[in-house]
Every structure is written in structure tokens, then in C-alpha cells.
Design a protein around this motif. Structure first.
Motif, PDB file in Angstrom:
ATOM      1  N   LEU A 268      58.206  -2.335 121.192  1.00 45.30           N
ATOM      2  CA  LEU A 268      59.382  -1.676 121.349  1.00 45.30           C
ATOM      3  C   LEU A 268      59.052  -1.573 122.725  1.00 45.30           C
ATOM      4  O   LEU A 268      58.239  -0.684 123.659  1.00 45.30           O
ATOM      5  CB  LEU A 268      60.057   0.196 120.740  1.00 45.30           C
ATOM      6  N   SER A 269      60.775  -1.416 123.435  1.00 44.26           N
ATOM      7  CA  SER A 269      60.359  -0.818 125.372  1.00 44.26           C
ATOM      8  C   SER A 269      61.371  -0.181 125.298  1.00 44.26           C
ATOM      9  O   SER A 269      62.675  -0.007 124.329  1.00 44.26           O
ATOM     10  CB  SER A 269      61.134  -1.961 125.425  1.00 44.26           C
ATOM     11  N   PRO A 270      61.320   1.610 125.617  1.00 46.59           N
ATOM     12  CA  PRO A 270      61.710   2.461 125.655  1.00 46.59           C
ATOM     13  C   PRO A 270      63.245   2.097 126.641  1.00 46.59           C
ATOM     14  O   PRO A 270      64.099   2.716 126.305  1.00 46.59           O
ATOM     15  CB  PRO A 270      60.941   2.721 127.010  1.00 46.59           C
ATOM     16  N   ASN A 271      63.725   2.004 127.439  1.00 45.85           N
ATOM     17  CA  ASN A 271      64.680   1.560 128.361  1.00 45.85           C
ATOM     18  C   ASN A 271      65.736   2.674 128.643  1.00 45.85           C
ATOM     19  O   ASN A 271      66.729   2.981 128.123  1.00 45.85           O
ATOM     20  CB  ASN A 271      65.534   0.608 127.387  1.00 45.85           C
TER      21      ASN A 271
ATOM     22  N   TYR B 164      68.767  -7.504 128.102  1.00 45.72           N
ATOM     23  CA  TYR B 164      70.126  -6.956 126.660  1.00 45.72           C
ATOM     24  C   TYR B 164      70.517  -8.657 126.572  1.00 45.72           C
ATOM     25  O   TYR B 164      70.808  -8.758 125.863  1.00 45.72           O
ATOM     26  CB  TYR B 164      70.643  -6.483 127.992  1.00 45.72           C
ATOM     27  N   MET B 165      70.366  -8.972 127.010  1.00 46.24           N
ATOM     28  CA  MET B 165      70.048 -11.021 126.418  1.00 46.24           C
ATOM     29  C   MET B 165      69.551 -10.921 124.895  1.00 46.24           C
ATOM     30  O   MET B 165      70.487 -11.553 124.042  1.00 46.24           O
ATOM     31  CB  MET B 165      70.353 -11.687 127.462  1.00 46.24           C
ATOM     32  N   ASP B 166      68.507 -10.543 125.350  1.00 49.93           N
ATOM     33  CA  ASP B 166      67.436 -10.432 123.980  1.00 49.93           C
ATOM     34  C   ASP B 166      66.787  -9.772 123.506  1.00 49.93           C
ATOM     35  O   ASP B 166      66.520  -9.862 122.176  1.00 49.93           O
ATOM     36  CB  ASP B 166      66.337 -11.380 124.851  1.00 49.93           C
ATOM     37  N   TYR B 167      66.812  -8.507 124.438  1.00 50.79           N
ATOM     38  CA  TYR B 167      66.603  -6.973 123.933  1.00 50.79           C
ATOM     39  C   TYR B 167      67.920  -6.934 123.073  1.00 50.79           C
ATOM     40  O   TYR B 167      68.310  -6.127 123.611  1.00 50.79           O
ATOM     41  CB  TYR B 167      65.333  -6.861 124.298  1.00 50.79           C
ATOM     42  N   THR B 168      67.837  -6.331 121.827  1.00 45.31           N
ATOM     43  CA  THR B 168      69.018  -5.739 121.193  1.00 45.31           C
ATOM     44  C   THR B 168      68.866  -4.066 121.368  1.00 45.31           C
ATOM     45  O   THR B 168      68.294  -3.328 120.690  1.00 45.31           O
ATOM     46  CB  THR B 168      69.479  -6.002 120.153  1.00 45.31           C
ATOM     47  N   MET B 169      69.757  -3.579 122.028  1.00 45.50           N
ATOM     48  CA  MET B 169      69.774  -2.315 121.993  1.00 45.50           C
ATOM     49  C   MET B 169      70.631  -1.597 121.390  1.00 45.50           C
ATOM     50  O   MET B 169      71.723  -2.877 120.818  1.00 45.50           O
ATOM     51  CB  MET B 169      69.721  -1.416 123.542  1.00 45.50           C
TER      52      MET B 169
ATOM     53  N   SER C 286      65.089  -5.945 134.091  1.00 48.58           N
ATOM     54  CA  SER C 286      63.950  -7.042 134.063  1.00 48.58           C
ATOM     55  C   SER C 286      62.481  -7.337 134.291  1.00 48.58           C
ATOM     56  O   SER C 286      61.752  -6.902 133.772  1.00 48.58           O
ATOM     57  CB  SER C 286      63.935  -8.629 134.353  1.00 48.58           C
ATOM     58  N   GLU C 287      62.357  -6.299 135.830  1.00 44.48           N
ATOM     59  CA  GLU C 287      61.352  -5.861 135.983  1.00 44.48           C
ATOM     60  C   GLU C 287      60.567  -4.427 134.857  1.00 44.48           C
ATOM     61  O   GLU C 287      59.942  -4.917 134.560  1.00 44.48           O
ATOM     62  CB  GLU C 287      61.451  -5.604 137.252  1.00 44.48           C
TER      63      GLU C 287
END
Ligand code: MCN
Length: 786
Positions: free
Chosen positions: A195-198, A705-710, A286-287
Motif C-alpha cells: 500500500l501507499s499511505p497517501n 490516482y488514475m491507477d492507485y484507487t483510494m 507523483s513524487e
């Protein structure tokens, strides 16, 4: 309205947050401010042959272009890992070097090799693209299991075969014997998706060097500014501690990702000295995807044995944990002491063994993300329990209840001592609130609409408020895990609480003030909370591991005890009474049973005028305390999820989610429910939507966020949140942490519900329509083959 313990006080901090008046790091504007842009590797593994800065240096507004050779040449130290894990053969973990700017080799897409400092952000970014780096590409390995395969590319010379450690806990022989004696064995392969924390606010740093004073100031998005200062000073040699001020102002969420001291903060501080400019850097989204530490990423196999009555006879787990390209600050502890130590779950398991291999891959470093290790443990054991119950033809709740720990304290075979809990109570409360009795009817009704309805449980336990310091030190922690507080009663009687905890969404300005207002019976607005600035607050440990309530607030209680003792002495002296007869209430300090009283503000004033204090008493009314807990706290509960699956498309809707939690004493139920809501959203996000995906070349496929769905509001139901609490005996307020529970307990409930609906236990997270549809096709194919 009461504002004390148990009151739903509205969050004091929200006025500035919801009116846009919060002050975040990126809002800081310094005189003479320049901007940093990092030159990052576009490939996942390569030797750096050369860096040509000439074109960038010639561009408009460029102040300087700095590289890793200059950084290490100035003595800036390598990035550390703060928890030493020892392999089962007694060897220390094998850690490769990590420089804030890579010198010879890059090991993941995003690894920084140089930084451009320019007058504007745009100029810095354009010039970063003009820096020419020659890379000699090397073979890549992006997946944990492949990293251990023979012939896999070697990422760090120090870690042969990419193995960082091979660690175990529990008793393998006993677990084997327990499995051998079992009547039924459930065996599963379980992955925990990366996961990515975001957090909403991306990471940011503003560094300033004052040449005359040889002093540095760093504004940064940190969950623990004191630890940041310590590490920046003691290990990265940026400046001595007394010449470095770290300020973490308003921080817009962290979820673990802002615990660590990343290359960017180190580089900005150093660059501010090199260029004599204030240097600002703020990640764009993105970074953030390619630099914020990721979470989870486990591959496990597990076997659980049961006797004829459904009692667990043995449990064996083998896990490979992906730590990415470098070992981040607490990365080593996450798949060991925060994961395997929780594998006993809510159950009385006598024979348990877990083996964990941590590996390097050419991916972003992996570290703690909300729950950190505990969601992985909970997911594994709760998927096993539900599956085992189905395989044995038992009700999932019944199998769990049969194995619940019923007496406390309870020592598990994996070094935890559960101090309190009533797991039956949480299960009963959740089942009633979820109307489990009415499920069959709802399923029938859904079937008429062509939908598959499923019900899933998760009975979680977690450990937070990691402690005590001596014990965690013995397990390899490089820091103590206490907390500090200072209570300052001002001459006018208002109170400032200076805390080492850091609030970045958890509402400390409200809950911390509540316990002070209650203790001294004062209006809550007379109390303010100061945190996040190393020049104002004494050394503290910061916020992570849901510790600020159980540990941070306990330090405040300890300091308040000292203040109260002094207040009693002053009042007894001035009112000519015994200290034992003094009561503090209604804004006054009184002699019980008389009309003799002093206003609270008069006590404050008396302490500072010092005209009439008891003999030998020091003037002033300010006390500090350090609190080191005697144990972790163990929040626990039952979560029940209900889903509907469209069998034609695999689209799944979470239609109902019920939580019953045990958080001990609850200070502010509204804030606690908010914490649970947030955690559930993240846990359901992990179960249904989120996944960091790399390709074989180590390129991040899900970099936006086009590919990683929150998860969004429409993806979530109205949560039904309840509490059935037992008091924690380990801290003065009886609290257990609540900040991570939702994210820990919810993923298995969701997947258990979906697997119930589709009749296939083999479903990996995230349960995207495609994954669910494939699992449904597997059921049809199996049926056709019969
Ligand atoms: N509280 C309470 N009664 C209890 C327990 C807690 O009223 N029995 C209150 C506390 O006083 C505090 C809040 O609830 O105001 C959370 O307390 P606690 O569980 O001690 O957690 P921390 O304050 O230490 O916060 C850390 C935790 C973690 S580890 C992550 S990750 C996380 C989380 O909090 N990140 C968050 N919640 C978050 N919420 C927001 N908005 N943003 C984040 O980044």
C-alpha cells in the motif's frame, strides 16, 4: 456541557482547519527562499556512471546543483534503521548503505542522485530535467519471493541473496507436534497487498541556515520532530542538536509515512548551508508515490491445526516481508516485533511458531503504515479462522469463541502479555448490532435481486503504546518509548500543556485539554496544547503506534499530579488548613466544608509573586514528567462486514459494516469514533481497492490516482460503531489506543464476507471486480469438473 472525560467535545483545532487557516510546512515562506528539485533515477537498478550538471547550472534561476559525492564529502551520514533484528542463527541483520543522494548505485525508481536549488520551484524542476545522468542498467528484482530465488540480482553487497534477516519466534517443535496431533489442518497461502499511505498533505521541508549563528531551522511534515532532530544530529551530522530546531507545524495526516527522516529533509538542510539560502521542497503527488515509505507487502504460508472440538492445537507461519531497496527507520521491527508477536490473535494458542525472512527488492522502502505489522497478523489469523470454520462445518463465531482467551493477564507463546479484555462481550455486541440473526433473510432477499450476499467476521487484537523502554531495548529498539509532558500554570491561571506527542489529525488539542479541564475543573478554553517544536517542548518521542493517549496523556497525568500537590500546599498554607482538606472544584481551591477558598487564578498568581509561599517552596507552578508504561495496551474487538456481489460483473458493495471495540477508558467518544471511521476506510480501501503494483522492471505502475484507487465516500457504507470496554490496568487513565484499530481489524472481515458470498476461500486483496469475477469463475469451473 461537560468537557471532561467521556464528553463529546467538538475538536478545538477544527476551527482553523475547516476555515483554511491551518499553517502547514508549505505555507512557510522564508526570506531569501529557494526551491529544491530532486534528480531521480528513472530505472530501478543501475550503476551511476556520471552526472553532467553543466546544462542545468547554466539555466535561469539555478543557484546550484549538488550531488551525493559532495554530500558524503561534507560528512553527512548514511540513513539509519532504528531497530536491530537478530537472525535465528545469531547474526545481525544485513543492512546495506543508504545515502540521501546516491553516489555509485541507484536501487529503485525515484532514488535521488542530485538536487537542484533554484529561485523558483518551476526553475528547479526544469533544471532537474536538464541534469544528465548516465546509468549502466543492472538486472532488477521487484518481488519478495523472486528476490530470494537463486540467481536473483544482488541489491546490496552486504545482504547475500537479498536476505536481510531470517528470524523466528515461538517454538517450532511444539507447533509441529501440535499440528501432528490435529484432527483438521487448515492451510493457506496469504498475501498482504502493498500500500501507499497517501496522507492528504504531501511531505514538505523548509530548511534555513543562519550563518552568523551556525544554526539550522527545519520546518517539516513530521510525526516526531524531536526524534527527527536527534537523528539528523547524531547520525546524519547535519548540525549539533543545540544548533538545530525542528518544527512540525500543522501536519495534514501521516499514517506512519511521516515518522521517518527521509533523504529530502537531510538534503534540504545540508543544501541550505551549501547555498546560504532557505531551501523549500514539497512533494507533488507523483513524487509521494515514489518516495513515501510503502506499507505491508507480505507473502505467507500458514498451517493451523484443530482437535475434534475445534480447539487450536498448533499454528505455524512462514512469511517473506518485502522491505524495498533500503531499510527505512523502523522497517526491521514491522514484520517481526509488530507482526509475529500478534499472531496469537484473540486465541489461547499454546503451540505457535513464526518464521520471517525480510528481503531487499528494487522498490520503494517499506515501513510502518497505519497498523504496521498488526494488520498483516490480523489478516492472516482471521482469514485462517474463518476458512477453518467453513472447512470444519462450524459457525465462524463459534470457532472463535471456543478459542478465545478468557482470563487475564494472558501470556502468549510469542512474548505478549495481554492485560485485559472481554472478547465475548465484543463479539456479542457486534453480532447484535449487525443483526446477524437476520442475515439469512437478507441473503434470500438479495438472491431474488440476483446478488450474492455474504457475511464475514474479524476478531482482532493489536498492541499499541509500545513499551516499556527497557523491554523494547532488549528486543533491539534504538530508542526509548516513553513520553514527556510539561504542565505550565500561568500567573493568571491559564494552563499550557507542552507535549512530546504530535497531533496530525488525531485531535490532541481537544482530548489532551479535556483531561486537564476535568482534573482542575476549569473551562476547556483555559487550556492550550503546545507541540511540534523542539525549541518549545522538551524532548519527546512523537506520535505513532497509537501511543499518544496511553503514553502521552499518562505523562500529562503524572505532571498534573505534581502540579496538584504543589497547589494543595500553597492553598493549605494560605488558607491555614490541612492539605488533605483541600478540594479543587469550580475554578476554586477550597477547604472542604468551609467557605474558605481561593480562585484558581489566585493560586497561579501566588505561585509567581511568591509573597506568601510555604517556607522553602520554590516559586512558580510548572512541572514536567516522563512516563514509561509498564506494558503495551491491547485494543481488541469484533468487526462484522456484510457485502453484496454482482455475480455477472464481480462488482462488490460493502453494504454494512459493524464494529465493536474495546479501547479502555474513552476520553472523547466522538474523536474515537472518527478515528475508527478513518481506520475502517483505510482497511476497507486495502481490502477492496488499493494496491501498489510494480512491473518486472521495477517500474511503478500505480504512480497516480488514475491507477492507485483510494476509497471514496461512495465506496463505504455508514459505519455502525460501538464500544464494549475493559479498563487497561497499565496506565493511570485506563486507556487503550484507538488510532489504528479500524485499519487493523477490517480487511479480513471484508474478504471473509466476500469469500462467504462467492463460495471460494481463495481470494486475494484487493477484491477488485476482476479478482472477484475470476474467483467466481473458478467456482463455476470446479463445479463443472465435478
Ligand atoms: N482517544 C480517546 N480515548 C481512547 C483512546 C484515544 O479519546 N481510549 C483519543 C486520543 O486522545 C487522541 C485520539 O483518540 O485524540 C487517538 O489516540 P491514540 O489511539 O492514542 O493514537 P495517537 O494519537 O497516538 O495517533 C496515532 C494513530 C496512528 S498510529 C496512525 S497511523 C494514525 C491515527 O492515529 N494516523 C492518523 N489516526 C490518524 N488520524 C488522522 N486524522 N491522521 C492520521 O495521520
Amino acid at each position: 456541557m461537560t468537557t471532561g472525560i467521556g464528553a463529546r467535545v467538538k475538536r478545538k483545532e477544527d476551527k482553523r482547519f475547516i476555515t483554511g487557516k491551518g499553517k502547514y510546512t508549505d505555507d512557510v515562506r522564508m526570506e531569501n527562499q529557494a526551491y529544491a528539485a530532486f534528480v531521480r533515477s528513472p530505472v530501478a537498478h543501475a550503476n551511476v556512471k556520471s552526472i553532467d550538471k553543466s546544462a542545468a547550472l547554466a539555466m535561469e534561476g539555478v543557484v546550484d546543483v549538488l550531488d551525493g559525492h559532495q554530500l558524503t564529502g561534507d560528512g553527512i551520514g548514511n540513513i539509519i534503521c532504528g531497530w536491530a533484528v537478530t537472525s535465528k542463527d545469531g547474526t545481525p541483520m544485513k543492512m546495506g548503505a543508504w545515502s540521501a543522494l546516491a553516489t555509485q548505485k541507484v536501487r529503485y525508481v525515484g532514488d535521488a542522485v542530485a538536487v537542484v536549488i533554484a529561485d523558483t520551484q518551476q526553475q528547479a524542476r526544469l533544471a532537474a530535467e536538464a541534469v544528465e545522468v548516465e546509468y549502466e542498467e543492472l538486472p532488477v528484482v521487484a518481488f519478495a519471493d523472486k528476490a530470494l530465488a537463486e540467481g536473483a540480482p544482488q541489491i546490496h553487497d552486504e545482504a547475500e541473496g537479498n536476505l536481510i534477516y531470517d528470524w523466528d519466534i515461538g517454538d517450532a517443535a511444539k507447533a509441529d507436534a501440535g499440528l501432528a496431533a490435529a484432527k483438521h489442518i487448515t492451510e493457506m497461502e496469504i498475501t498482504n497487498n502493498r500500500l501507499s499511505p497517501n496522507p492528504m498533505e504531501p511531505r514538505s521541508a523548509v530548511a534555513t541556515y543562519d550563518e552568523a549563528e551556525e544554526h539550522y531551522t527545519l520546518y517539516t511534515t513530521s510525526q516526531n520532530p524531536h526524534v527527527a532532530r536527534l537523528v539528523l544530529s547524531a547520525f546524519y551530522n547535519v548540525a549539533p542538536e543545540h544548533k538545530l530546531r525542528v518544527i512540525a507545524p500543522d501536519v495534514g495526516g501521516g499514517f506512519g509515512a511521516k515518522i521517518y527522516i527521509y533523504p529530502e529533509e537531510i538534503t534540504c538542510l545540508w543544501a541550505s548551508m551549501k547555498t546560504n539560502r532557505s531551501v523549500k521542497w514539497t512533494a507533488d503527488r507523483s513524487e509521494a508515490f515514489i518516495t513515501d515509505a510503502h506499507g505491508r507487502d507480505h507473502i505467507s504460508t500458514a498451517k493451523m491445526g484443530f482437535d475434534e472440538n475445534g480447539k487450536i492445537t498448533g499454528f505455524k507461519v512462514d512469511t517473506i516481508a518485502n522491505l524495498g531497496a533500503y531499510m527505512s527507520l523502523f522497517s526491521s521491527s514491522v514484520p517481526t516485533y509488530l507482526y509475529a508477536t500478534l499472531l496469537s490473535g484473540q486465541y489461547d494458542i499454546q503451540n505457535l511458531h513464526a518464521n520471517v525472512r525480510a528481503v531487499y527488492t528494487n522498490t520503494v522502502p517499506v515501513d510502518a503504515y497505519r497498523g504496521a505489522g498488526r494488520p498483516e497478523a490480523c489478516y492472516l489469523i482471521e482469514r485462517m479462522m474463518e476458512t477453518a470454520a467453513r472447512e470444519m462445518g462450524m459457525k465462524p463465531a463459534e470457532l472463535r469463541a471456543k478459542n478465545f482467551v478468557k482470563e487475564f493477564p494472558h501470556e502468549t507463546p510469542v512474548i505478549m502479555t495481554y492485560d485485559s479484555g472481554d472478547f465475548d462481550a465484543n463479539l456479542a455486541q457486534a453480532e447484535a448490532a449487525a443483526d446477524v440473526a437476520g442475515f439469512a433473510k437478507r441473503k434470500e432477499e438479495a438472491a431474488k435481486r440476483g446478488k450474492l450476499r455474504g457475511l464475514g467476521y474479524s476478531c482482532y487484537i493489536e498492541a499499541c503504546g509500545i513499551a516499556p523502554s527497557a523491554a523494547v531495548g532488549g528486543l533491539g529498539a534504538g530508542v526509548g518509548l516513553w513520553e514527556s509532558a510539561e504542565v505550565r500554570v500561568n500567573p493568571v491561571g491559564t494552563i499550557e500543556i507542552l507535549t512530546g506527542s504530535h497531533s496530525h489529525g488525531q485531535g490532541h488539542e481537544t482530548t489532551f485539554a479535556q483531561i486537564v479541564a476535568e482534573r482542575f475543573d476549569l473551562p476547556i478554553d483555559n487550556v492550550s496544547i503546545v507541540h511540534g517544536d523542539t525549541d518549545k517542548v522538551q524532548f519527546g518521542m512523537g506520535t505513532y503506534g497509537s501511543r499518544s493517549g496511553a503514553v502521552g496523556m499518562s505523562a500529562i497525568v503524572k505532571a498534573m499530579d505534581k502540579v496538584e500537590a504543589k497547589v494543595r500546599k500553597i492553598a493549605a498554607h494560605q488558607l491555614e488548613a490541612s492539605e488533605d482538606d483541600i478540594v479543587i472544584e469550580g475554578g476554586e481551591v477550597k477547604v472542604a466544608g468551609t467557605d474558605k477558598a481561593l480562585g484558581w487564578h489566585e493560586i497561579g498568581l501566588a505561585a509567581y509573586t511568591a509573597h506568601n509561599l510555604p517556607p522553602d517552596m520554590e516559586p512558580g507552578l510548572k512541572e514536567s514528567a516522563f512516563y514509561d508504561p509498564s506494558n503495551f495496551t491491547f485494543p481488541a474487538g469484533t468487526y462484522i462486514c456484510e457485502v453484496e456481489v454482482d455475480p455477472e460483473t464481480g462488482v462488490t458493495e460493502v453494504v454494512q459494516f459493524t464494529a465493536s471495540d474495546d479501547f479502555g477508558t474513552i476520553i472523547n467518544p466522538m474523536i474515537v469514533e472518527g478515528q475508527v471511521h478513518g481506520g475502517l476506510a483505510q482497511g476497507i480501501g486495502q481490502a477492496m481497492l488499493e494496491q501498489v503494483i510494480y512491473d518486472d522492471d521495477g517500474q511503478l505502475i500505480t504512480g497516480s490516482y488514475m491507477d492507485y484507487t483510494m476509497p471514496r465516500a461512495a465506496d463505504l457504507p455508514n459505519f455502525s460503531v460501538h464500544h464494549a470496554s475493559t479498563v487497561c490496568p497499565g496506565n493511570p487513565l485506563g486507556m487503550k489506543g484507538c488510532g489504528e484499530a479500524g485499519a487493523i481489524g477490517s480487511p479480513p472481515a471484508v474478504i471473509n464476507a466476500i469469500t462467504d458470498a462467492i463460495g471460494n476461500n481463495d481470494l486475494a486483496m484487493p477484491a477488485t471486480p476482476q479478482n472477484v469475477w475470476n474467483a467466481l469463475q473458478a467456482v463455476s469451473a470446479a463445479q463443472a469438473a465435478e
